[in-house]
Write a protein that holds these residues in place. Structure first.
Motif, PDB file in Angstrom:
ATOM      1  N   ASP A   1     -21.247 -95.355 -62.521  1.00 43.84           N
ATOM      2  CA  ASP A   1     -21.942 -94.456 -63.471  1.00 43.84           C
ATOM      3  C   ASP A   1     -22.658 -94.962 -64.563  1.00 43.84           C
TER       4      ASP A   1
ATOM      5  N   ARG B   1     -25.709 -99.202 -61.467  1.00 45.25           N
ATOM      6  CA  ARG B   1     -26.686 -98.600 -60.616  1.00 45.25           C
ATOM      7  C   ARG B   1     -27.799 -99.710 -60.286  1.00 45.25           C
TER       8      ARG B   1
ATOM      9  N   PRO C   1     -22.214 -93.589 -52.254  1.00 45.85           N
ATOM     10  CA  PRO C   1     -21.857 -93.455 -53.579  1.00 45.85           C
ATOM     11  C   PRO C   1     -20.678 -92.483 -53.563  1.00 45.85           C
ATOM     12  N   LEU C   2     -19.457 -92.572 -54.418  1.00 47.00           N
ATOM     13  CA  LEU C   2     -18.444 -91.693 -54.281  1.00 47.00           C
ATOM     14  C   LEU C   2     -18.297 -91.311 -55.639  1.00 47.00           C
ATOM     15  N   ALA C   3     -17.907 -89.983 -55.527  1.00 46.82           N
ATOM     16  CA  ALA C   3     -18.051 -89.106 -57.056  1.00 46.82           C
ATOM     17  C   ALA C   3     -16.442 -89.333 -57.416  1.00 46.82           C
ATOM     18  N   HIS C   4     -16.291 -90.511 -57.990  1.00 45.86           N
ATOM     19  CA  HIS C   4     -14.848 -90.863 -58.655  1.00 45.86           C
ATOM     20  C   HIS C   4     -15.120 -90.585 -60.194  1.00 45.86           C
ATOM     21  N   LYS C   5     -14.208 -90.845 -60.653  1.00 50.76           N
ATOM     22  CA  LYS C   5     -14.119 -90.364 -62.075  1.00 50.76           C
ATOM     23  C   LYS C   5     -15.126 -91.170 -62.925  1.00 50.76           C
TER      24      LYS C   5
ATOM     25  N   GLY D   1     -17.492 -93.332 -61.069  1.00 50.00           N
ATOM     26  CA  GLY D   1     -18.392 -93.545 -60.186  1.00 50.00           C
ATOM     27  C   GLY D   1     -17.991 -94.885 -59.274  1.00 50.00           C
ATOM     28  N   THR D   2     -18.185 -94.819 -58.190  1.00 54.11           N
ATOM     29  CA  THR D   2     -17.890 -95.860 -57.138  1.00 54.11           C
ATOM     30  C   THR D   2     -18.830 -96.057 -56.098  1.00 54.11           C
TER      31      THR D   2
END
Length: 207
Positions: free
Chosen positions: A168, A173, A190-194, A196-197
């Motif tokens: 994030d 990025r 991209p993974l919507a983790h707390k 960002g991953t």
């Protein structure tokens, strides 16, 4: 406690109480993703940049799932390296994970100066199935984690996974954008983790 911690504990089923970390550590949703991947892919070598609670969770996953692999964690800080080693000793997992002290040193890449882990700590690494990039800390330098892929690409096994925490953040990025330009054959998710991953998957190996 975050419900994801409970799910993580049920998934890994640790034999002893596990560390849960703080705001700087890997978030539980990312750890759960990584533990599931370890169980499914059974890696022989996990390389971790920046030690912490993830070091213990990786080692516990190898133990719980009966994976004949190991973890090598590079850490620039004496204090954090000692903390990670202490956690591993308390859990009886020192045979599965090694924390290597690797102070930051100057490195030049593509005409730019960077600070990254001492070469002697990582130059012998080979056939890495999972590269978890959670260091050096973002405050240490601009694009602090960028050198990970250009310097360790040759150490990655076919089909390896590269996972970057804190996607994030603007620096992370940009780092991923640079990696993708340099290695266009690698897939990206991209993974919507707390926090960002970013996940990059090398071609080859198992699907």
């Amino acid at each position: 406690m975050d419900q994801t911690w409970d799910e993580l504990t049920r998934w890994v089923q640790p034999t002893s109480p596990m560390p849960v970390g703080d705001g700087c550590a890997a978030a539980p949703d990312l750890l759960l993703y990584l533990m599931r991947w370890v169980r499914r892919r059974r890696p022989s070598l996990i390389v971790e940049l920046g030690s912490g609670i993830s070091t213990s969770w990786f080692a516990m996953a190898l133990h719980t799932f009966g994976v004949p692999g190991r973890v090598v964690s590079l850490e620039h800080s004496d204090q954090y390296a000692d903390q990670a080693r202490h956690q591993l000793r308390a859990l009886g997992l020192t045979h599965l994970a090694e924390v290597r002290l690797a102070p930051l040193e100057d490195v030049r890449l593509s005409g730019e100066n960077h600070r990254w882990y001492r070469r002697s700590a990582w130059q012998s690494l080979r056939d890495c199935d999972l590269l978890f990039v959670d260091g050096p800390p973002g405050w240490s330098a601009p694009l602090a984690r960028y050198p990970a892929v250009p310097l360790l690409a040759d150490a990655l096994a076919p089909g390896a996974l590269v996972v970057l925490d804190d996607h994030d953040r603007p620096d992370e990025r940009e780092i991923v954008d640079r990696w993708r330009q340099a290695y266009p054959s690698w897939s990206f998710s991209p993974l919507a983790h707390k926090k960002g991953t970013a996940v990059l998957h090398l071609p080859g190996g198992r699907a």
